[in-house]
Design a protein around this motif. Structure first.
Motif, short mmCIF file in Angstrom:
data_model
loop_
_atom_site.label_atom_id
_atom_site.label_comp_id
_atom_site.label_asym_id
_atom_site.label_seq_id
_atom_site.Cartn_x
_atom_site.Cartn_y
_atom_site.Cartn_z
N VAL A 91 0.66 -1.26 0.02
CA VAL A 91 -0.08 0.26 -0.10
C VAL A 91 0.86 1.14 0.02
CG1 VAL A 91 -1.74 1.36 1.34
CG2 VAL A 91 -2.04 -1.04 0.80
N PRO A 92 1.81 1.65 0.99
CA PRO A 92 2.69 2.70 0.62
C PRO A 92 3.43 2.90 -0.51
CG PRO A 92 3.00 1.55 2.97
CD PRO A 92 2.22 0.43 2.13
N GLU A 93 3.72 1.90 -1.32
CA GLU A 93 4.31 1.74 -2.46
C GLU A 93 3.57 2.39 -3.54
OE1 GLU A 93 6.73 -1.46 -3.97
OE2 GLU A 93 7.30 -1.99 -1.92
N LEU A 94 2.23 1.86 -3.57
CA LEU A 94 1.06 2.13 -4.42
C LEU A 94 0.81 3.81 -4.44
CD1 LEU A 94 -0.90 -0.96 -4.01
CD2 LEU A 94 0.35 -0.31 -6.26
N VAL A 95 0.78 4.15 -2.79
CA VAL A 95 0.47 5.66 -2.54
C VAL A 95 1.34 6.31 -3.14
CG1 VAL A 95 0.13 7.27 -0.85
CG2 VAL A 95 -1.16 4.96 -0.69
N GLU A 96 2.65 5.90 -2.87
CA GLU A 96 3.94 6.92 -3.53
C GLU A 96 3.93 6.84 -5.09
OE1 GLU A 96 8.62 6.44 -3.56
OE2 GLU A 96 7.70 5.72 -1.57
N ALA A 97 3.56 5.87 -5.71
CA ALA A 97 3.57 5.62 -7.13
C ALA A 97 2.42 6.69 -7.74
CB ALA A 97 3.43 4.21 -7.69
N ALA A 104 -3.63 6.63 -12.21
CA ALA A 104 -3.54 5.35 -12.00
C ALA A 104 -2.61 4.54 -13.06
CB ALA A 104 -5.17 4.82 -12.41
N ASP A 105 -1.99 4.97 -13.92
CA ASP A 105 -1.10 4.46 -14.44
C ASP A 105 0.29 4.07 -13.84
OD1 ASP A 105 -0.12 3.27 -16.79
OD2 ASP A 105 0.84 4.94 -17.99
N ILE A 106 0.15 3.18 -13.05
CA ILE A 106 1.27 2.87 -12.11
C ILE A 106 1.51 1.34 -12.23
CG2 ILE A 106 0.86 4.77 -10.54
CD1 ILE A 106 -0.42 2.93 -8.68
N ASP A 107 2.80 0.89 -11.77
CA ASP A 107 3.19 -0.31 -11.80
C ASP A 107 2.52 -1.31 -10.78
OD1 ASP A 107 4.54 -0.28 -14.27
OD2 ASP A 107 6.65 0.11 -12.88
N SER A 108 2.22 -2.53 -10.91
CA SER A 108 1.95 -3.51 -9.70
C SER A 108 3.13 -3.54 -8.96
CB SER A 108 1.20 -4.68 -10.19
OG SER A 108 0.02 -4.40 -10.97
N VAL A 109 2.79 -3.80 -7.65
CA VAL A 109 4.00 -4.39 -6.52
C VAL A 109 4.06 -5.67 -6.66
CG1 VAL A 109 4.49 -4.20 -4.10
CG2 VAL A 109 3.29 -2.17 -5.26
#
Length: 132
Positions: A91-97, A104-109
């Motif tokens: 979750v913190p990685e997704l928030v930062e991204a 919403a064009d971000i990589d999956s963790v």
């Protein structure tokens, strides 16, 4: 008779060992930290709850001056040590991204595929609500 007794005791000992085995050395449950929403700044948009195989995910964004200023994740997979560990990392990685990409064009963790997918789905819903 002696072989049967030894076999039974060996099996019992193996079962006790297997059921007492701990998969993690940490004794505490990790907490998920998300970006805080400053009171009174920007407008908040709540994404639809995305249902994933691992649990529900919901994202709330705050938008000010056409930019995403903060992201909160009030709903994420939890309830087991495995889910808590994955969410605490992902979750913190997704928030930062999200804050870096402003979308919403971000990589999956890695290792959190279902959580990442649900996060992106809910995030896109919030972004659509915001009209970004």
């Amino acid at each position: 008779m002696r072989r049967i007794s030894l076999w039974g005791l060996s099996t019992l000992a193996a079962l006790v060992f297997l059921f007492s085995y701990r998969t993690s050395t940490g004794g505490t449950t990790a907490e998920v930290t998300v970006a805080a929403t400053p009171a009174g700044e920007g407008q908040t948009f709540t994404g639809q709850t995305a249902q994933t195989r691992e649990g529900d995910v919901q994202v709330v964004i705050t938008v000010a001056d056409g930019k995403i200023t903060s992201v909160a994740v009030p709903v994420y997979p939890t309830g087991s040590r495995r889910h808590d560990e994955i969410s605490a990392r992902a979750v913190p990685e997704l928030v930062e991204a999200t804050l870096a990409a402003q979308g919403a064009d971000i990589d999956s963790v890695s290792g959190a595929t279902y959580t990442s997918g649900g996060y992106k789905q809910s995030l896109q819903s919030a972004i659509d609500s915001a009209g970004l």
